[in-house]
Design an enzyme around this catalytic site. Structure first.
Site, PDB file in Angstrom:
ATOM      1  N   GLU A 209     -20.570  -6.550 -14.498  1.00  0.00           N
ATOM      2  CA  GLU A 209     -21.637  -7.033 -13.622  1.00  0.00           C
ATOM      3  C   GLU A 209     -22.975  -6.465 -14.086  1.00  0.00           C
ATOM      4  O   GLU A 209     -23.033  -5.338 -14.577  1.00  0.00           O
ATOM      5  CB  GLU A 209     -21.362  -6.637 -12.168  1.00  0.00           C
TER       6      GLU A 209
ATOM      7  N   ASP B  85       0.872  -1.170   0.000  1.00  0.00           N
ATOM      8  CA  ASP B  85       0.000   0.000   0.000  1.00  0.00           C
ATOM      9  C   ASP B  85       0.910   1.221   0.000  1.00  0.00           C
ATOM     10  O   ASP B  85       1.576   1.507   0.989  1.00  0.00           O
ATOM     11  CB  ASP B  85      -0.897   0.010   1.245  1.00  0.00           C
TER      12      ASP B  85
ATOM     13  N   CYS C  86     -12.542  -9.463  -3.361  1.00  0.00           N
ATOM     14  CA  CYS C  86     -13.858  -9.021  -2.878  1.00  0.00           C
ATOM     15  C   CYS C  86     -13.932  -7.504  -2.891  1.00  0.00           C
ATOM     16  O   CYS C  86     -14.737  -6.908  -2.158  1.00  0.00           O
ATOM     17  CB  CYS C  86     -14.116  -9.545  -1.470  1.00  0.00           C
ATOM     18  N   ALA C  87     -13.085  -6.861  -3.703  1.00  0.00           N
ATOM     19  CA  ALA C  87     -13.004  -5.396  -3.703  1.00  0.00           C
ATOM     20  C   ALA C  87     -13.762  -4.799  -4.884  1.00  0.00           C
ATOM     21  O   ALA C  87     -14.882  -4.303  -4.734  1.00  0.00           O
ATOM     22  CB  ALA C  87     -11.546  -4.962  -3.711  1.00  0.00           C
TER      23      ALA C  87
ATOM     24  N   ASP D 102     -15.736 -12.290  -5.730  1.00  0.00           N
ATOM     25  CA  ASP D 102     -17.069 -11.758  -5.428  1.00  0.00           C
ATOM     26  C   ASP D 102     -17.443 -10.634  -6.378  1.00  0.00           C
ATOM     27  O   ASP D 102     -18.598 -10.232  -6.438  1.00  0.00           O
ATOM     28  CB  ASP D 102     -17.095 -11.249  -3.984  1.00  0.00           C
TER      29      ASP D 102
ATOM     30  N   HIS E  97     -21.355 -10.653  -5.838  1.00  0.00           N
ATOM     31  CA  HIS E  97     -21.134  -9.367  -5.185  1.00  0.00           C
ATOM     32  C   HIS E  97     -21.865  -9.304  -3.842  1.00  0.00           C
ATOM     33  O   HIS E  97     -22.706  -8.435  -3.585  1.00  0.00           O
ATOM     34  CB  HIS E  97     -21.586  -8.204  -6.075  1.00  0.00           C
TER      35      HIS E  97
END
Length: 531
Positions: A263, A173, A232-233, A258, A281
């Site tokens: 989408e 990060d 999952c972001a 996810d 999601h």
């Protein structure tokens, strides 16, 4: 007369009761949001509108909303709200950015377990009457190295949970400082090291120009053989086609997704692969998270309608109506100054120092601070707003200091922003002229006078002849028109800077052409929100 609020989507009765308890007249019609004609007929009666995702707050609806003061979205995403139209109408748009952090983090951990132990596939096999113990040989999480890409709010919770599972956590990060990483109990590493060391990789960053395809085909090829990847972001962070090939070859042992690049995902290259777990999601889909965001939006809207307090607003700073008339141009300037140093700074930020001089020093500095910090942090997190920016900075361990002083120079007032990292300090100053337009007046201690444009180009070079001609000719040859051109230098034959206001963002070939001249030490395209 009591404020009136319409709840047009499904919020809990407990959330609705919060409005009533605060003396607000509330109408709970959870299916009205699906009927845009009926909603348009009644919206003019209300001061507040509480929604989830079913209600579409369009410009046409806002035109009918003559008394509407605030729209509150129970959740993070506000794609169903026309924020530009709301701003023009004077309607505050609020969301609840922190209500589903734990839920999303837990979903990522659940996906790690599911991928590690092949739980969905084993469940389907057992339901089919098979007993294939030898087929489903899993791996433990204990003792494995987890690579976390993005150690902010949700990523930080994942780090904490993973350490509880006795995993070794490494984090990439750019905005995570060494002190904060040590406090979190994680090892801060560069992306390439994370790729080569991690047994599991999980992503927790927003989708930006910097993070798009962060797990590209090239980066995926650098990963450790047998790695398992969880996203999952946001869709678009991973090259799904490249990942599918590596899953088929066995280089990547498994994946849990996810979110997807497109989408709703009714068809995807990852579907039907036996070592992939997919969910639609569901990151925020728990009863606790849905209840939390509902309660939060009711509290926030009530606080605004009763007390005038602004929390988690996406389209206005925290200030009174009287302050806004005077401070508006200065708030814009503060955001531009933050955006400038934010786009110029790649390494972790340790401190942000803000100096207010002259007339601006007597204004609402808390609101101006929020605008500066939001401008800086938006590069890392586009979802950050004037209210959440200080929280995000605090979570990243960034120290904020403010100094205000009497008029000390040629301008009636100015703001100077300095960002401190382990490697350097970078500063920029600006003022607001009598026409209300923000201007950059100093960069790196070099005096300039530059109007702020949506698309700009910043360069540094040794003060030698030919720089102006090279910049103008190169931009012209690549079809980029220069609207304004500002120069400054520390001394003759010393360091010089140029700030170009362009009609459009410079293409990569134009930037490459400048680099090939060998005349420039730094070439940086910049973007500013001047709406």
């Amino acid at each position: 007369m009591a404020p009136r609020v319409l709840v047009s989507d499904k919020l809990s009765e407990t959330a609705v009761q919060i409005f009533r308890d605060r003396g607000i007249d509330v109408d709970f019609m959870p299916d009205l949001g699906k009927d845009k004609e009926k909603l348009a007929e009644v919206i003019g009666q209300y001061d507040g509108l509480a929604i989830r995702s079913a209600t579409k707050v369009t410009a046409a609806l806002l035109e009918k909303a003559d008394h509407l003061k605030v729209v509150g979205r129970a959740g993070i995403g506000t794609d169903n709200v026309d924020k530009d139209a709301a701003s023009k109408k004077g309607v505050i748009v609020m969301n609840t950015p922190f209500g589903n952090m734990i839920t999303t983090a837990e979903h990522a951990i659940a996906m790690m377990f599911a991928v590690a132990r092949q739980i969905p596939e084993a469940s389907a096999s057992t339901h089919a009457g098979k007993w294939e113990k030898s087929r489903f040989m899993g791996v433990e999480l204990t003792g494995k190295t987890l690579g976390v890409i993005g150690a902010g709010n949700i990523g930080g919770i994942v780090c904490d949970r993973a350490r509880g599972l006795k995993m070794k956590v490494v984090a990439y990060d750019p905005y995570l400082g060494a002190e904060k990483a040590e406090k979190m109990g994680v090892e801060k590493v560069e992306l390439e090291e994370l790729l080569t060391r991690s047994d599991f990789i999980t992503l927790h960053v927003p989708l930006t120009d910097q993070t798009r395809n962060i797990l590209s085909k090239e980066n995926l090829a650098k990963t450790k053989k047998g790695v398992r990847i969880v996203n999952c972001a946001r869709g678009g962070l991973v090259d799904e086609a490249a990942l599918a090939e590596l899953l088929k070859s066995g280089h990547v042992a498994g994946a849990g997704f996810d979110v997807f690049a497109e989408e709703p995902a009714t068809d995807n290259v990852l579907f039907n692969l036996p070592n992939v777990v997919c969910t639609p999601h569901l990151g925020a889909s728990t009863s606790e998270a849905q209840e939390n965001v509902a309660l939060q939006v009711a509290e926030q809207m009530s606080n605004y309608l009763i007390d005038g307090a602004v929390e988690n607003a996406l389209n206005m700073p925290s200030m009174t109506a009287e302050e806004a008339k005077v401070m508006g141009p200065w708030v814009k300037l503060a955001g531009h100054l933050g955006a400038f140093v934010g786009q110029m700074t790649d390494e972790p930020i340790k401190a942000i120092n803000i100096l207010y001089d002259g007339v601006v020093s007597d204004m609402n500095l808390a609101a101006l601070n929020c605008s500066v910090i939001a401008g800086i942090m938006k590069r890392a997190n586009p979802d950050v707003n004037l209210v959440s920016a200080p929280v995000v900075a605090k979570e990243r361990g960034i120290q904020i200091s403010t100094t205000n002083q009497d008029k000390s120079g040629a301008f009636d007032g100015y703001i100077k922003v300095t960002v401190v990292t382990d490697k350097r300090e970078r500063s920029v100053a600006g003022t607001v002229f009598s026409d209300g337009k923000p201007r950059f007046i100093q960069i790196k201690g070099i005096n300039i006078d530059a109007e702020v444009g949506a698309h700009m180009l910043y360069t540094t070079n040794e003060d030698v002849p030919g720089i102006i001609g090279t910049l103008g000719q190169t931009m012209g040859q690549n079809g980029v028109n220069i609207a304004n051109f500002t120069l400054g230098r520390a001394s003759a034959a010393g360091e010089a800077i140029a700030l170009l206001y362009l009609d459009e963002a410079p293409r990569k070939d134009a930037l490459s052409a400048l680099e090939q001249t060998g005349l420039f030490r730094q070439i940086k395209p910049l973007q500013f929100d001047i709406a």
